[in-house]
Scaffold this active site. Structure first.
Site, PDB file in Angstrom:
ATOM      1  N   GLY A 115      10.460  13.570   2.292  1.00  0.00           N
ATOM      2  CA  GLY A 115      10.957  14.319   2.967  1.00  0.00           C
ATOM      3  C   GLY A 115      11.367  15.952   2.539  1.00  0.00           C
ATOM      4  N   ALA A 116      10.616  15.786   1.622  1.00  0.00           N
ATOM      5  CA  ALA A 116      10.637  17.427   0.641  1.00  0.00           C
ATOM      6  C   ALA A 116      10.513  18.328   1.345  1.00  0.00           C
ATOM      7  CB  ALA A 116       9.748  17.413  -0.753  1.00  0.00           C
TER       8      ALA A 116
ATOM      9  N   TYR B 289      23.487   2.966  11.216  1.00  0.00           N
ATOM     10  CA  TYR B 289      23.196   4.026   9.546  1.00  0.00           C
ATOM     11  C   TYR B 289      23.421   3.194   8.154  1.00  0.00           C
ATOM     12  CZ  TYR B 289      23.157   8.518   6.692  1.00  0.00           C
ATOM     13  OH  TYR B 289      23.281   8.646   5.388  1.00  0.00           O
TER      14      TYR B 289
ATOM     15  N   GLY C 116      16.291  17.288  -0.554  1.00  0.00           N
ATOM     16  CA  GLY C 116      14.546  17.052  -0.817  1.00  0.00           C
ATOM     17  C   GLY C 116      14.278  18.288  -1.445  1.00  0.00           C
TER      18      GLY C 116
END
Length: 313
Positions: free
Chosen positions: A35-36, A180, A41
């Protein structure tokens, strides 16, 4: 300098918060950041690259990943990884060349979504945030030489703070917030059991967890409730810290001399914001029996086994 001034100077040095400028030289190291392409990220990837590391952007959308990587000053590459699809996770791991992986940062995540399923049929938040990273870590573990840092959240305390083994998909009472929270609790239990296995196998690899506090990113923009989305936009603007500040606990956990299974977060009030420091976790997130049970269930659900030789009981 008088003794009083020396004491004041030492106090100021002690109070100075750790920043990305304190990162060690990472030249020759390789890091994978899931997730960069945005948020903490991207900020973490940028800081690692600036410190000399070669950073692999593991992202669902390679085009967006390449656009994000182009903003980074350092050595990068982009590879496709969809954590909501175990076939994609296996392909990513299978494509890893026989070279050392110094640092795996399990950063990607989804938050408070309307009820959805992954490609493999798991509740989206549990499947992406936990099971996808569980499978990825174990498949890459033979290559990892340094650390695994998994990004959790203070939300691991939300709801009843338990893992619903009888209904992991929360079909009976789906609530985006509680689902979550369960996924973030799973992140901490995963870290706890991974470190136990690493220690027992004699590995020098360390597993740690971090959380960013309340940081302004696009993670909150996908909440199921329109009211929640508006509230989060306002909170991001007036209460949250920046994504650069939010990435510091991850970077601290990735590079500082900390014990395995450590949990790093902001040092401010309520752990909402501030400099990185060791923080506490809930009693449920510290239960080794639950951590082992979750590990076993995760192996069964993903079909991915731990490559370490350890005592299972």
């Amino acid at each position: 300098m008088t003794e009083t001034k020396q004491q004041q100077s030492k106090q100021q040095q002690t109070k100075r918060r750790w920043t990305a400028a304190d990162l060690p030289d990472l030249y020759g190291r390789t890091a994978v950041v899931t997730g960069a392409n945005s948020g903490i990220g991207l900020t973490a990837a940028d800081a690692l690259a600036r410190a000399g590391a070669h950073v692999v952007f593991a992202v669902r959308d390679p085009e967006r990943g390449r656009a994000a990587a182009a903003t980074v000053n350092g050595s990068t590459e982009v590879r496709r990884l969809d954590l909501a699809d175990l076939t994609s996770v296996r392909e990513f791991a299978a494509g890893w060349e026989d070279r050392p992986l110094d640092l795996l940062i399990n950063n990607a995540g989804v938050m408070m979504l309307p009820k959805q399923r992954t490609k493999d049929g798991f509740e989206m938040q549990f499947g992406t945030n936990h099971l996808g990273h569980f499978a990825l870590t174990n498949l890459l573990l033979p290559h990892i030489t340094g650390r695994v840092v998994t990004v959790s959240s203070a939300a691991h305390r939300w709801g009843d703070g338990t893992i619903h083994f009888d209904d992991l998909n929360r079909d009976a009472d789906y609530d985006p917030r509680r689902a979550y929270g369960q996924s973030k609790l799973a992140n901490l239990l995963f870290t706890l059991e991974l470190q136990r296995r690493l220690t027992e196998s004699g590995s020098r690899v360390r597993a740690l967890a971090a959380h960013p506090g309340y940081s302004a990113t696009n993670l909150q923009s996908h909440a199921a409730s329109p009211v929640a989305r508006v509230g989060m936009r306002l909170s991001n603007r007036f209460m949250a810290q920046s994504d650069r500040a939010g990435a510091l606990p991850t970077l601290y956990a990735a590079t500082q001399d900390l014990p395995g299974a450590s949990y790093v977060g902001p040092d401010g009030w309520g752990e909402w914001r501030g400099g990185p420091t060791l923080v506490s976790r809930s009693r449920a997130a510290s239960d080794p029996g639950v951590a082992r049970r979750l590990w076993t269930v995760s192996e069964e659900l993903t079909g991915v086994r731990c490559p370490l030789e350890v005592q299972v009981a």
